[in-house]
Design a protein around this motif. Sequence first.
Motif, PDB file in Angstrom:
ATOM      1  N   SER A   1       4.211  15.980  -4.932  1.00 14.16           N
ATOM      2  CA  SER A   1       3.350  15.210  -5.817  1.00 14.16           C
ATOM      3  C   SER A   1       1.884  15.467  -5.493  1.00 14.16           C
ATOM      4  CB  SER A   1       3.656  13.715  -5.680  1.00 14.16           C
ATOM      5  OG  SER A   1       3.452  13.296  -4.344  1.00 14.16           O
ATOM      6  N   GLU A   2       1.015  15.067  -6.412  1.00 12.62           N
ATOM      7  CA  GLU A   2      -0.412  15.329  -6.226  1.00 12.62           C
ATOM      8  C   GLU A   2      -0.981  14.623  -5.007  1.00 12.62           C
ATOM      9  OE1 GLU A   2      -2.659  14.482  -9.684  1.00 12.62           O
ATOM     10  OE2 GLU A   2      -1.794  16.125 -10.875  1.00 12.62           O
ATOM     11  N   ASP A   3      -0.394  13.496  -4.636  1.00 16.01           N
ATOM     12  CA  ASP A   3      -0.930  12.745  -3.496  1.00 16.01           C
ATOM     13  C   ASP A   3      -0.223  13.087  -2.188  1.00 16.01           C
ATOM     14  OD1 ASP A   3       1.491  11.542  -4.016  1.00 16.01           O
ATOM     15  OD2 ASP A   3       0.750   9.495  -3.725  1.00 16.01           O
ATOM     16  N   ALA A   4       0.648  14.092  -2.190  1.00 13.98           N
ATOM     17  CA  ALA A   4       1.340  14.481  -0.958  1.00 13.98           C
ATOM     18  C   ALA A   4       0.352  15.060   0.044  1.00 13.98           C
ATOM     19  CB  ALA A   4       2.437  15.493  -1.263  1.00 13.98           C
ATOM     20  N   ARG A   5       0.724  15.005   1.314  1.00 12.51           N
ATOM     21  CA  ARG A   5      -0.088  15.548   2.386  1.00 12.51           C
ATOM     22  C   ARG A   5       0.716  16.591   3.140  1.00 12.51           C
ATOM     23  NH1 ARG A   5      -2.971  13.233  -0.470  1.00 12.51           N
ATOM     24  NH2 ARG A   5      -4.523  11.619   0.009  1.00 12.51           N
TER      25      ARG A   5
ATOM     26  N   VAL B   1       6.964   9.364  16.321  1.00  9.81           N
ATOM     27  CA  VAL B   1       6.313   8.385  17.195  1.00  9.81           C
ATOM     28  C   VAL B   1       5.290   7.560  16.415  1.00  9.81           C
ATOM     29  CG1 VAL B   1       4.838   8.115  19.224  1.00  9.81           C
ATOM     30  CG2 VAL B   1       6.705   9.759  19.276  1.00  9.81           C
ATOM     31  N   LEU B   2       4.633   8.205  15.463  1.00 10.08           N
ATOM     32  CA  LEU B   2       3.633   7.518  14.635  1.00 10.08           C
ATOM     33  C   LEU B   2       4.276   6.719  13.498  1.00 10.08           C
ATOM     34  CD1 LEU B   2       1.022  10.408  14.335  1.00 10.08           C
ATOM     35  CD2 LEU B   2       0.842   8.360  15.779  1.00 10.08           C
ATOM     36  N   LYS B   3       5.630   6.800  13.395  1.00  8.69           N
ATOM     37  CA  LYS B   3       6.373   6.127  12.330  1.00  8.69           C
ATOM     38  C   LYS B   3       5.931   6.609  10.945  1.00  8.69           C
ATOM     39  CE  LYS B   3       7.245   2.039  15.190  1.00  8.69           C
ATOM     40  NZ  LYS B   3       8.498   2.641  15.692  1.00  8.69           N
ATOM     41  N   GLN B   4       5.684   7.914  10.863  1.00 12.10           N
ATOM     42  CA  GLN B   4       5.368   8.556   9.602  1.00 12.10           C
ATOM     43  C   GLN B   4       6.503   9.527   9.274  1.00 12.10           C
ATOM     44  OE1 GLN B   4       1.509  10.239  10.622  1.00 12.10           O
ATOM     45  NE2 GLN B   4       0.481   8.601   9.513  1.00 12.10           N
ATOM     46  N   GLU B   5       7.093   9.380   8.110  1.00 10.26           N
ATOM     47  CA  GLU B   5       8.276  10.153   7.763  1.00 10.26           C
ATOM     48  C   GLU B   5       7.901  11.486   7.129  1.00 10.26           C
ATOM     49  OE1 GLU B   5      12.333   9.793   5.028  1.00 10.26           O
ATOM     50  OE2 GLU B   5      11.010   8.071   5.288  1.00 10.26           O
ATOM     51  N   CYS B   6       8.592  12.534   7.546  1.00 13.69           N
ATOM     52  CA  CYS B   6       8.453  13.838   6.913  1.00 13.69           C
ATOM     53  C   CYS B   6       9.460  13.937   5.772  1.00 13.69           C
ATOM     54  CB  CYS B   6       8.704  14.960   7.918  1.00 13.69           C
ATOM     55  SG  CYS B   6       8.690  16.617   7.186  1.00 13.69           S
TER      56      CYS B   6
ATOM     57  N   MET C   1       0.838  -1.202   0.000  1.00 16.05           N
ATOM     58  CA  MET C   1       0.000   0.000   0.000  1.00 16.05           C
ATOM     59  C   MET C   1       0.874   1.253   0.000  1.00 16.05           C
ATOM     60  SD  MET C   1      -2.912   1.022   2.788  1.00 16.05           S
ATOM     61  CE  MET C   1      -3.406   2.719   3.019  1.00 16.05           C
ATOM     62  N   HIS C   2       0.587   2.195  -0.911  1.00 10.81           N
ATOM     63  CA  HIS C   2       1.379   3.407  -1.054  1.00 10.81           C
ATOM     64  C   HIS C   2       1.039   4.405   0.047  1.00 10.81           C
ATOM     65  CE1 HIS C   2       3.344   6.852  -2.780  1.00 10.81           C
ATOM     66  NE2 HIS C   2       2.210   7.516  -2.822  1.00 10.81           N
ATOM     67  N   ASN C   3       2.080   4.908   0.713  1.00  9.39           N
ATOM     68  CA  ASN C   3       1.890   5.950   1.716  1.00  9.39           C
ATOM     69  C   ASN C   3       2.326   7.279   1.128  1.00  9.39           C
ATOM     70  OD1 ASN C   3       0.992   4.276   3.850  1.00  9.39           O
ATOM     71  ND2 ASN C   3       3.092   3.600   4.207  1.00  9.39           N
ATOM     72  N   PRO C   4       1.422   8.270   1.013  1.00 11.05           N
ATOM     73  CA  PRO C   4       1.805   9.560   0.432  1.00 11.05           C
ATOM     74  C   PRO C   4       2.838  10.264   1.294  1.00 11.05           C
ATOM     75  CG  PRO C   4      -0.385   9.683   1.421  1.00 11.05           C
ATOM     76  CD  PRO C   4       0.009   8.245   1.426  1.00 11.05           C
ATOM     77  N   LYS C   5       3.701  11.032   0.651  1.00 12.78           N
ATOM     78  CA  LYS C   5       4.713  11.770   1.382  1.00 12.78           C
ATOM     79  C   LYS C   5       4.068  12.903   2.184  1.00 12.78           C
ATOM     80  CE  LYS C   5       8.654  10.870  -1.622  1.00 12.78           C
ATOM     81  NZ  LYS C   5       9.717  11.465  -2.478  1.00 12.78           N
ATOM     82  N   ILE C   6       4.667  13.177   3.347  1.00 15.61           N
ATOM     83  CA  ILE C   6       4.178  14.228   4.234  1.00 15.61           C
ATOM     84  C   ILE C   6       5.186  15.366   4.246  1.00 15.61           C
ATOM     85  CG2 ILE C   6       3.556  14.819   6.603  1.00 15.61           C
ATOM     86  CD1 ILE C   6       2.806  11.868   7.000  1.00 15.61           C
TER      87      ILE C   6
END
Length: 205
Positions: A57-61, A24-29, A1-6
Amino acid sequence: MHNPKIFIRGAGSQAKVILEILEVLKQECAGIFDDNPDIKEVLGYPVLGRWDPSMISEDARMILAVGSNMIRKKMAETMGCEWISAVHPSANISTRCTIDPGTVIMAGVSINTCATIGSHAIINTNASVDHDCRVGDFVHISPNAALAGHVTVGEGTHIGIGSSIKQGVKIGKWSVIGAGTVVIRDVPDNVVVVGNPGRILKNNV
């Protein structure tokens, strides 16, 4: 599953807190945007320069790391991004509350049942939002502030550190509740309230 870049916009102190929440959430900036050319990194994460939508990118957050409620509003309304919230896992949040995109919730926060939190709000460290509260967009609730049940806070208002809001009180838009203030009656729009009990010190326009 693709995780959009933050990505984060804002390289000040808010960015440090948000980066650690993401860790802490293991989400990379993937990077930070900031208008100050002298800032090259924050906690080891790269600062990419001024905001440039062509770099994502268009799917970035995106998350806004900006303390000023008015500046957050202007950015949110002009950037045209997909927003995500950052919620520290130590926050105690009811499954029956709602939190709109772009809001940041810091460590130790409590949000009780049936509360609603608007977009791009900041609920800061150890703040308490009790049942059935309504917190508007672009609000900042400072550390250790406490909202009793059925409190309403209008758009853009800043609730100062350690302040206490009595149950059922309605606070208007773009007002400031000073540090340590005890609010026991309704507050209109665009005023500064201080003291115990809180009194209007001046207009905030």
